[in-house]
Design a protein around this motif. Sequence first.
Motif: not given
Length: 219
Positions: A65-72, A74-81
């Motif tokens: 979910e950290y890589f697929t969450e939407r919105g701002w 989600g984008r931050i989580n995806r980038w950090v991970m």
Amino acid sequence: MWYWLLKYVLLGPLLRLLGRPRIEGLRHVPADGPVIIAANHLAAIDSLYLALVLPRRITFLAKGEYFTERGWRGRINRWVMTATGQVRVDRTGGSAAAAALDAAARILESGGIWGIHPEGTRSPDGRIYRGRTGVIRVAMHTGAPVVPVALSGTDRVNPRGRRLLRFAKVRITFGRPRYFLPADHTAVRAATDELMLELASRSGRRYVDHYAATFRTSH
């Protein structure tokens, strides 16, 4: 590169300011070779504080979910991970659970540090809950030592349901490494229970012999 930039420049200084972490027993973490860091789970930022205080790089298995969450957010989580090299896994059970443990073993076989919260999810009330056996099974399979880590105060810095972080005192206590030889299923369960009881003792929190996820949905 991003891992160290986040730790020392972009995010780490803020975490230090907010939590003023008090660290005990860091000498127990081996300076090299495979290590399993097993910590209780109070807040979403627990992994960030572990990365902050450990001198070596730590890798977690991050839920998809950290890589697929939407919105701002989600984008931050995806980038950090992605930037910090965290490993995406499907943790829905069955064969997915086996794949996650295989991924953990690969981290250790390359000489790295694998970080895990054996409770599997955040504690709903700050107590220590029953641990999943994967941490001990991987330790037995790889021979990597398990360092128990008791976290306190991260749930006050990052309260459940609150968007903004707060000032609070964080304490992180590292125990002595524990080694486990291959054994049968009964021994795996008993070793997991002993690990969770040690975390409860080190943190001064009550141990609950229920899985945290089950407790939240049935009580």
